[in-house]
Write an enzyme that holds these catalytic residues in place. Structure first.
Site, PDB file in Angstrom:
ATOM      1  CB  ILE A  43      33.629 -16.699  -0.518  1.00 33.14           C
ATOM      2  CG1 ILE A  43      35.131 -17.012  -0.429  1.00 33.14           C
ATOM      3  CG2 ILE A  43      33.285 -16.087  -1.878  1.00 33.14           C
ATOM      4  CD1 ILE A  43      35.605 -18.089  -1.389  1.00 33.14           C
ATOM      5  CB  CYS A  53      31.714 -20.352   7.274  1.00 36.57           C
ATOM      6  SG  CYS A  53      30.180 -19.711   7.942  1.00 36.57           S
ATOM      7  CD  GLU A  55      34.695 -21.259  10.714  1.00 33.56           C
ATOM      8  OE1 GLU A  55      34.331 -20.695   9.655  1.00 33.56           O
ATOM      9  OE2 GLU A  55      34.406 -20.826  11.831  1.00 33.56           O
TER      10      GLU A  55
HETATM   11  N1  THU Z   1      31.506 -16.569   9.201  1.00 28.02           N
HETATM   12  C1  THU Z   1      32.506 -17.477   9.028  1.00 28.02           C
HETATM   13  O1  THU Z   1      33.235 -17.453   8.026  1.00 28.02           O
HETATM   14  N2  THU Z   1      32.672 -18.426   9.970  1.00 28.02           N
HETATM   15  C2  THU Z   1      31.909 -18.554  11.093  1.00 28.02           C
HETATM   16  O2  THU Z   1      31.993 -19.547  11.769  1.00 28.02           O
HETATM   17  C3  THU Z   1      31.000 -17.465  11.457  1.00 28.02           C
HETATM   18  C4  THU Z   1      30.590 -16.578  10.322  1.00 28.02           C
HETATM   19  C5  THU Z   1      31.309 -15.531   8.169  1.00 28.02           C
HETATM   20  C6  THU Z   1      30.053 -15.675   7.366  1.00 28.02           C
HETATM   21  C7  THU Z   1      29.819 -14.252   6.922  1.00 28.02           C
HETATM   22  O3  THU Z   1      30.565 -14.018   5.729  1.00 28.02           O
HETATM   23  C8  THU Z   1      30.408 -13.404   8.017  1.00 28.02           C
HETATM   24  O4  THU Z   1      31.246 -14.268   8.772  1.00 28.02           O
HETATM   25  C9  THU Z   1      29.379 -12.786   8.937  1.00 28.02           C
HETATM   26  O5  THU Z   1      28.495 -13.734   9.411  1.00 28.02           O
END
Ligand code: THU
Length: 142
Positions: A43, A53, A55
Site C-alpha cells: 500500500i 510492503c 510481506e
Molecule cells: N515492495 C513490497 O511490497 N515488498 C517487497 O519486499 C519489495 C517492495 C513494494 C514496495 C513498493 O510499493 C513497491 O513494491 C516498489 O518498491
C-alpha cells in the site's frame, strides 16, 4: 496446507495492491504453523516513506490477531499486469521475518504463478541475521 493454495493466495493478494506511484504490485500469503493464512498487499503513499510492503502487511495483520508461530510466506511481485517475475522480499521485511521466524525452518516462496515458484529458507535470504535470540544471550551475560 497444500502449497498451490498458498501460491494462489499470494497472487490473489497481489490484485489488492495500491500502487499508484511504482505500479509494482506485490501480494503475500503468510502461513501459520497451525494452518491459518494471512494475506497482505503493498500500500503506497503520496509521501512515499509511509508505504508498507505486502510481506509486512501480512505479518502485522497476523500478529495483531495473536499469531506468533509461522511456517512459510509466499510472495508474488512484479510490475502491474500479469505476474511475470520473481520478486524477493526487501531487507526490512526480511528483518521483520527474523523477529518471528526460525531462520533455518521458515520457508519463503517466490511466486510467479501457482505452478512456478522458488523456495528459500529465511537463513538463505538473511544470513547471520540479528534477531531476538541475540538480545537474550546478551542479557544472560550481564
Ligand atoms: N515492495 C513490497 O511490497 N515488498 C517487497 O519486499 C519489495 C517492495 C513494494 C514496495 C513498493 O510499493 C513497491 O513494491 C516498489 O518498491
Amino acid at each position: 496446507m497444500d502449497k498451490r493454495k498458498l501460491m494462489e493466495a499470494a497472487l490473489e493478494a497481489r490484485s489488492r495492491a495500491y500502487t499508484p506511484y511504482s505500479h509494482f504490485q506485490v501480494g503475500a500469503a503468510l502461513l501459520t504453523k497451525s494452518g491459518s493464512v494471512y494475506q497482505g498487499c503493498n500500500i503506497e503513499n503520496a509521501a512515499y516513506t509511509p508505504t508498507i510492503c505486502a510481506e509486512r502487511n501480512a505479518f502485522f495483520k497476523a500478529v495483531y490477531e495473536g499469531e506468533r508461530e509461522f511456517a512459510a510466506i509466499a510472495v508474488a511481485g512484479s510490475p502491474e499486469g500479469e505476474c511475470r517475475d520473481y520478486a524477493t522480499p526487501c531487507g526490512v521485511c526480511r528483518q521483520v521475518m527474523m523477529e518471528f521466524c526460525d531462520p533455518k525452518t521458515f520457508r519463503i516462496y517466490l511466486v510467479k504463478s501457482a505452478d512456478e515458484y522458488r523456495e528459500y529458507t529465511l537463513e538463505e535470504l538473511l544470513p547471520m541475521g540479528f534477531g531476538p535470540g541475540n538480545l537474550e544471550k546478551r542479557e544472560k551475560q550481564a
